[in-house]
Design a protein around this motif. Structure first.
Motif, PDB file in Angstrom:
ATOM      1  N   ILE A 184       0.875  -1.175   0.000  1.00  0.00           N
ATOM      2  CA  ILE A 184       0.000   0.000   0.000  1.00  0.00           C
ATOM      3  C   ILE A 184       0.909   1.220   0.000  1.00  0.00           C
ATOM      4  CG2 ILE A 184      -1.794   1.259   1.252  1.00  0.00           C
ATOM      5  CD1 ILE A 184      -2.657  -1.453   2.460  1.00  0.00           C
ATOM      6  N   PRO A 185       1.036   1.901  -1.146  1.00  0.00           N
ATOM      7  CA  PRO A 185       1.916   3.073  -1.200  1.00  0.00           C
ATOM      8  C   PRO A 185       1.595   4.075  -0.092  1.00  0.00           C
ATOM      9  CG  PRO A 185       1.165   2.488  -3.397  1.00  0.00           C
ATOM     10  CD  PRO A 185       0.386   1.637  -2.422  1.00  0.00           C
ATOM     11  N   ASP A 186       2.633   4.549   0.564  1.00  0.00           N
ATOM     12  CA  ASP A 186       2.508   5.533   1.648  1.00  0.00           C
ATOM     13  C   ASP A 186       1.663   5.049   2.823  1.00  0.00           C
ATOM     14  OD1 ASP A 186       4.160   7.474   0.425  1.00  0.00           O
ATOM     15  OD2 ASP A 186       2.470   8.231  -0.760  1.00  0.00           O
ATOM     16  N   ALA A 187       1.654   3.746   3.060  1.00  0.00           N
ATOM     17  CA  ALA A 187       0.884   3.201   4.190  1.00  0.00           C
ATOM     18  C   ALA A 187       1.286   3.868   5.502  1.00  0.00           C
ATOM     19  CB  ALA A 187       1.093   1.686   4.288  1.00  0.00           C
ATOM     20  N   GLY A 188       2.571   4.165   5.640  1.00  0.00           N
ATOM     21  CA  GLY A 188       3.049   4.795   6.865  1.00  0.00           C
ATOM     22  C   GLY A 188       2.539   6.211   7.067  1.00  0.00           C
ATOM     23  N   LYS A 189       1.950   6.795   6.034  1.00  0.00           N
ATOM     24  CA  LYS A 189       1.406   8.155   6.132  1.00  0.00           C
ATOM     25  C   LYS A 189      -0.101   8.157   6.363  1.00  0.00           C
ATOM     26  CE  LYS A 189       5.033  10.098   3.236  1.00  0.00           C
ATOM     27  NZ  LYS A 189       5.348  10.777   1.959  1.00  0.00           N
ATOM     28  N   LEU A 190      -0.711   6.982   6.453  1.00  0.00           N
ATOM     29  CA  LEU A 190      -2.152   6.924   6.711  1.00  0.00           C
ATOM     30  C   LEU A 190      -2.458   7.537   8.069  1.00  0.00           C
ATOM     31  CD1 LEU A 190      -2.864   3.303   5.432  1.00  0.00           C
ATOM     32  CD2 LEU A 190      -3.594   5.439   4.328  1.00  0.00           C
ATOM     33  N   THR A 191      -3.546   8.288   8.144  1.00  0.00           N
ATOM     34  CA  THR A 191      -3.938   8.909   9.405  1.00  0.00           C
ATOM     35  C   THR A 191      -4.596   7.884  10.328  1.00  0.00           C
ATOM     36  OG1 THR A 191      -6.162   9.497   8.647  1.00  0.00           O
ATOM     37  CG2 THR A 191      -4.376  11.086   8.168  1.00  0.00           C
ATOM     38  N   ALA A 192      -4.742   8.269  11.566  1.00  0.00           N
ATOM     39  CA  ALA A 192      -5.416   7.397  12.530  1.00  0.00           C
ATOM     40  C   ALA A 192      -6.840   7.089  12.066  1.00  0.00           C
ATOM     41  CB  ALA A 192      -5.424   8.038  13.919  1.00  0.00           C
ATOM     42  N   ASP A 193      -7.524   8.076  11.501  1.00  0.00           N
ATOM     43  CA  ASP A 193      -8.888   7.858  11.009  1.00  0.00           C
ATOM     44  C   ASP A 193      -8.900   6.904   9.817  1.00  0.00           C
ATOM     45  OD1 ASP A 193     -10.191   9.375  12.914  1.00  0.00           O
ATOM     46  OD2 ASP A 193     -10.300  11.179  11.664  1.00  0.00           O
ATOM     47  N   GLN A 194      -7.918   7.014   8.932  1.00  0.00           N
ATOM     48  CA  GLN A 194      -7.843   6.102   7.791  1.00  0.00           C
ATOM     49  C   GLN A 194      -7.570   4.673   8.257  1.00  0.00           C
ATOM     50  OE1 GLN A 194      -4.858   8.496   5.765  1.00  0.00           O
ATOM     51  NE2 GLN A 194      -6.244   8.744   4.008  1.00  0.00           N
ATOM     52  N   LEU A 195      -6.660   4.523   9.213  1.00  0.00           N
ATOM     53  CA  LEU A 195      -6.363   3.191   9.757  1.00  0.00           C
ATOM     54  C   LEU A 195      -7.582   2.614  10.469  1.00  0.00           C
ATOM     55  CD1 LEU A 195      -2.746   3.796  11.060  1.00  0.00           C
ATOM     56  CD2 LEU A 195      -3.420   2.424   9.075  1.00  0.00           C
ATOM     57  N   LYS A 196      -8.323   3.476  11.145  1.00  0.00           N
ATOM     58  CA  LYS A 196      -9.549   3.033  11.811  1.00  0.00           C
ATOM     59  C   LYS A 196     -10.552   2.530  10.779  1.00  0.00           C
ATOM     60  CE  LYS A 196     -13.222   4.589  14.906  1.00  0.00           C
ATOM     61  NZ  LYS A 196     -13.733   5.705  15.727  1.00  0.00           N
ATOM     62  N   GLY A 197     -10.698   3.248   9.670  1.00  0.00           N
ATOM     63  CA  GLY A 197     -11.619   2.834   8.623  1.00  0.00           C
ATOM     64  C   GLY A 197     -11.225   1.497   8.008  1.00  0.00           C
ATOM     65  N   ILE A 198      -9.926   1.312   7.755  1.00  0.00           N
ATOM     66  CA  ILE A 198      -9.433   0.038   7.223  1.00  0.00           C
ATOM     67  C   ILE A 198      -9.735  -1.080   8.209  1.00  0.00           C
ATOM     68  CG2 ILE A 198      -7.325  -1.253   6.673  1.00  0.00           C
ATOM     69  CD1 ILE A 198      -6.193   1.436   5.562  1.00  0.00           C
ATOM     70  N   SER A 199      -9.497  -0.817   9.486  1.00  0.00           N
ATOM     71  CA  SER A 199      -9.742  -1.816  10.528  1.00  0.00           C
ATOM     72  C   SER A 199     -11.224  -2.173  10.615  1.00  0.00           C
ATOM     73  CB  SER A 199      -9.259  -1.298  11.889  1.00  0.00           C
ATOM     74  OG  SER A 199      -7.881  -1.079  11.874  1.00  0.00           O
ATOM     75  N   GLN A 200     -12.077  -1.164  10.508  1.00  0.00           N
ATOM     76  CA  GLN A 200     -13.515  -1.420  10.566  1.00  0.00           C
ATOM     77  C   GLN A 200     -13.978  -2.262   9.379  1.00  0.00           C
ATOM     78  OE1 GLN A 200     -14.815   2.678  10.924  1.00  0.00           O
ATOM     79  NE2 GLN A 200     -15.088   2.481  13.139  1.00  0.00           N
ATOM     80  N   THR A 201     -13.438  -1.968   8.205  1.00  0.00           N
ATOM     81  CA  THR A 201     -13.779  -2.768   7.027  1.00  0.00           C
ATOM     82  C   THR A 201     -13.353  -4.213   7.224  1.00  0.00           C
ATOM     83  OG1 THR A 201     -13.618  -0.853   5.558  1.00  0.00           O
ATOM     84  CG2 THR A 201     -13.403  -3.033   4.537  1.00  0.00           C
ATOM     85  N   SER A 202     -12.118  -4.401   7.693  1.00  0.00           N
ATOM     86  CA  SER A 202     -11.601  -5.744   7.918  1.00  0.00           C
ATOM     87  C   SER A 202     -12.457  -6.502   8.929  1.00  0.00           C
ATOM     88  CB  SER A 202     -10.154  -5.679   8.399  1.00  0.00           C
ATOM     89  OG  SER A 202      -9.657  -6.974   8.639  1.00  0.00           O
ATOM     90  N   CYS A 203     -12.785  -5.852  10.027  1.00  0.00           N
ATOM     91  CA  CYS A 203     -13.594  -6.511  11.064  1.00  0.00           C
ATOM     92  C   CYS A 203     -14.986  -6.861  10.554  1.00  0.00           C
ATOM     93  CB  CYS A 203     -13.671  -5.628  12.306  1.00  0.00           C
ATOM     94  SG  CYS A 203     -12.131  -5.539  13.242  1.00  0.00           S
TER      95      CYS A 203
END
Length: 90
Positions: A10-29
């Motif tokens: 995932i290009p620039d994964a390390g630059k994802l915001t906390a909200d973006q990571l939360k959204g990814i986590s919610q989708t996964s769950c």
């Protein structure tokens, strides 16, 4: 149950915001909830351009199906054959 390491490019994964990571986590769950208890997300590690995920699942196909349903890349899926840590040296 077998354990897998999934490499997601995932290009620039390390630059994802906390909200973006939360959204990814919610989708996964949400996908995991629909797939049932036989597949479990243990944790993930975010690096510069990749996310490395640890999953428990009965087989590699189920891990790949989770990625398909969630819209996540699964560039590499490897079954863990052994786990070592500092106590292994004792």
């Amino acid at each position: 149950m077998p354990k897998y390491v999934i490499e997601r490019e995932i290009p620039d994964a390390g630059k994802l915001t906390a909200d973006q990571l939360k959204g990814i986590s919610q989708t996964s769950c949400g996908v995991l909830s629909n797939m049932g208890p036989q597949i479990q997300w243990v944790q993930s590690y975010v690096t510069g351009d990749k996310i490395y995920c640890i999953y428990n699942a009965p087989n590699e196909e189920m891990v790949k199906e989770h990625a398909r349903q969630g819209g996540f890349p699964a560039n590499s899926v490897s079954q863990v054959k052994a786990i070592i840590d500092p106590t292994t040296a004792e």
